[in-house]
Design an enzyme around this catalytic site. Sequence first.
Site, PDB file in Angstrom:
ATOM      1  N   GLU A 151      -0.737  -6.898  -0.846  1.00  0.00           N
ATOM      2  CA  GLU A 151      -0.475  -5.660  -0.105  1.00  0.00           C
ATOM      3  C   GLU A 151      -1.580  -4.634  -0.294  1.00  0.00           C
ATOM      4  O   GLU A 151      -1.960  -3.940   0.644  1.00  0.00           O
ATOM      5  CB  GLU A 151       0.872  -5.033  -0.528  1.00  0.00           C
ATOM      6  CG  GLU A 151       2.101  -5.749   0.006  1.00  0.00           C
ATOM      7  CD  GLU A 151       2.503  -6.951  -0.828  1.00  0.00           C
ATOM      8  OE1 GLU A 151       1.792  -7.281  -1.808  1.00  0.00           O
ATOM      9  OE2 GLU A 151       3.538  -7.565  -0.507  1.00  0.00           O
ATOM     10  N   ILE A 172       6.178  -1.642  -1.553  1.00  0.00           N
ATOM     11  CA  ILE A 172       5.116  -0.739  -1.104  1.00  0.00           C
ATOM     12  C   ILE A 172       4.329  -0.209  -2.304  1.00  0.00           C
ATOM     13  O   ILE A 172       3.162   0.161  -2.174  1.00  0.00           O
ATOM     14  CB  ILE A 172       5.707   0.415  -0.259  1.00  0.00           C
ATOM     15  CG1 ILE A 172       4.636   1.007   0.670  1.00  0.00           C
ATOM     16  CG2 ILE A 172       6.336   1.496  -1.127  1.00  0.00           C
ATOM     17  CD1 ILE A 172       5.200   1.924   1.737  1.00  0.00           C
ATOM     18  N   HIS A 206      15.101  -4.973  -4.053  1.00  0.00           N
ATOM     19  CA  HIS A 206      15.210  -5.192  -2.605  1.00  0.00           C
ATOM     20  C   HIS A 206      16.170  -4.166  -1.996  1.00  0.00           C
ATOM     21  O   HIS A 206      16.808  -4.436  -0.992  1.00  0.00           O
ATOM     22  CB  HIS A 206      15.709  -6.609  -2.303  1.00  0.00           C
ATOM     23  CG  HIS A 206      14.764  -7.698  -2.697  1.00  0.00           C
ATOM     24  ND1 HIS A 206      14.543  -8.059  -4.005  1.00  0.00           N
ATOM     25  CD2 HIS A 206      13.958  -8.508  -1.959  1.00  0.00           C
ATOM     26  CE1 HIS A 206      13.668  -9.045  -4.049  1.00  0.00           C
ATOM     27  NE2 HIS A 206      13.298  -9.335  -2.827  1.00  0.00           N
TER      28      HIS A 206
END
Lengths: 328, 323
Positions: free
Chosen positions: A64, A91, A131
């Site tokens: 990422e 993120i 999650h």
Amino acid sequence: MTEIRHLTYLDAIAEALSVEMERDPNVVVLGTDVGGSFGGAFKVTKRVATQFGPRRVRNMPMTELAFIGAASGMALMGMRPVVEVQFADFISTGFDSIVQFAATTHYRWGAAVPWVIRAPSDGGIRSGPFHSQNPEAWFVHTPGLKVVAPATPADAKGMLLASIRDDNPVIYFEAKPLYRSLKGPVPDGSEAIPIGVARIAQEGDDVTIVTYGSTVHDSVQAAAELAGDGVTVEVIDLRSLKPMDTDAILESVAKTGRALVVHAANRMAGVGAEIAAFIAEEAFGHLDAPVRRLGGMDIPIPFSPPLEDTYRVSAYDIVRTVREMVAW
Amino acid sequence: MTESLDSAGKLNLAYWMRLTRTLDDALVAMWKQGRGVGGTFSGRGHEAIAVGAGYALGPDDVVAPMHRDLGCYLVRGMSPERILANQLGKEAGVTKGRDANLHGLGDLSLNIIGFVSHLPQSLPVALGAAMAFQYREEPRVALTFTGDGSSNTGLFHETLNLAAVQKAPFVLVVENNQYAYSTPLHEQMAIDDIVVRAPAHGVVGEIVDGNDVMAVYSAVAAAVARARRGDGPSLIEAKTMRMLGHAIHDGAEYVPAELLEKWQQRDPVTLWEAALVAEGALSEATLERLRGECHDEIEAAIEYAERAPLPDPATIGTGVYAT
């Protein structure tokens, strides 16, 4: 004439991607598992992966930090990449690319970085600590970013269109518990819903609830129950957290004299803290009761159903809090 | 882009390196005299890398230099006036007083991307530029620089891997200057050559003498040509020595004096000038004139930058967002 259909929240996002990729060849999708016949962990990109193929819907290795940085480079060269981080929780692995590079570039040397990161956030679906997160406060705290959090299918579509067309880095939080559980009217066509304008989800006179994302629906549900008490609640769906429509908040609080801020993210130093402080500073004279806040507990988000349910704000919590505020 | 240069090209390299050194020396002197603002960085010892690599790029190629690459900004067209004004926090600086010293010296009209302190961040950004060129089928290349220190980060490896998977027109120049701030190579990594990290990711790697501008130019020009042909990314490890401290405040007493003395014998600027004199491409008189021109150019730039106005505090909030 614009046709109104009913779409799920997920299909509304998928439609926005399709509409904008059709309209603008500079829009590409980057992310892990977004492409091919798989089409994303939640299948949000399946439609565009099928429609546009691997040149424009590009699977990335599990890096990422690198592919968000690459999105910045593409954006500097005039493209409009839309990055999917598989879960908003992940993120954090791209944090430097977002808050250090992308967020500061226009202020430092005047170059626009027009990307969007789509971040499937929120819990209630028994997914455990990694999650289920709502990390929007990190980004609302970061100058140079825009942060949006649509709550309805129509806003999910219109605000994704606006986010892709915006010349700044935009973090788009999509509430994954709404993906398939929420259906609503969505206009056909390619009209964007402007970033920075709140929506009154429900009008009322006695108490203002300022909220966004999935808790808009909990707040509307609570308002229905409170109507039985003879209390009318105004629910403001912020839709955009940065910039924030503070005029809408002030206008409503001036009318009701009571403000409750609700979000799914943990309460400690959350976006609600900023909103509560803002109301205290700017609307104190209108207040008939202290500003209240509801949010998740200040703990990692637990997995087991009774634990997660205790962690999360419910419509019942909202009803109880509003009753306390009215009785104050 | 040819991998060898005619005599005009060779003289150009001498000019840009001498201009770089002159500006670098002036910055060090100004800061030591208390005429600077905040800190500054010297790229002394890195001139052959910054100039050689920058000179090997085509006009439409994009570069993301860092804080040792003063010569690259110059050779790509950023004026000493704007660089000095930036260093002094002036409105006429590239960042209008927003970012410090060489940080943020980006200007897309010159195809230069500015860097942030988190150095490996420029790697994926340059890679993304390369991916944009590839997507639009433009024959352009993106090049960036990093150091031995940031070659230890995860992002260095993530970027090389992604560049190889995408077969992107991307060139990475690693300036191995022996020290990451005060930490010598042997405390940073258990390998002798950073270049071995390239083939691990399927990236072509090469070592060059970072104090030999022609060697740097040739290796980078070959890598740029390979990228432009569609044959994928390259890593060039340019071995050199950081001749001053990490930044102006740092006396670098932790660097053994004999190491610096050894590298001083191979100063990249004088090495190239001497080579041109030896092969008859440059006379001592021309060299003297060249040095004088560089001196005058930098003196004029200093005068301009010192007189330039500071930013108006009323502008502080402008530019956070693009419209």
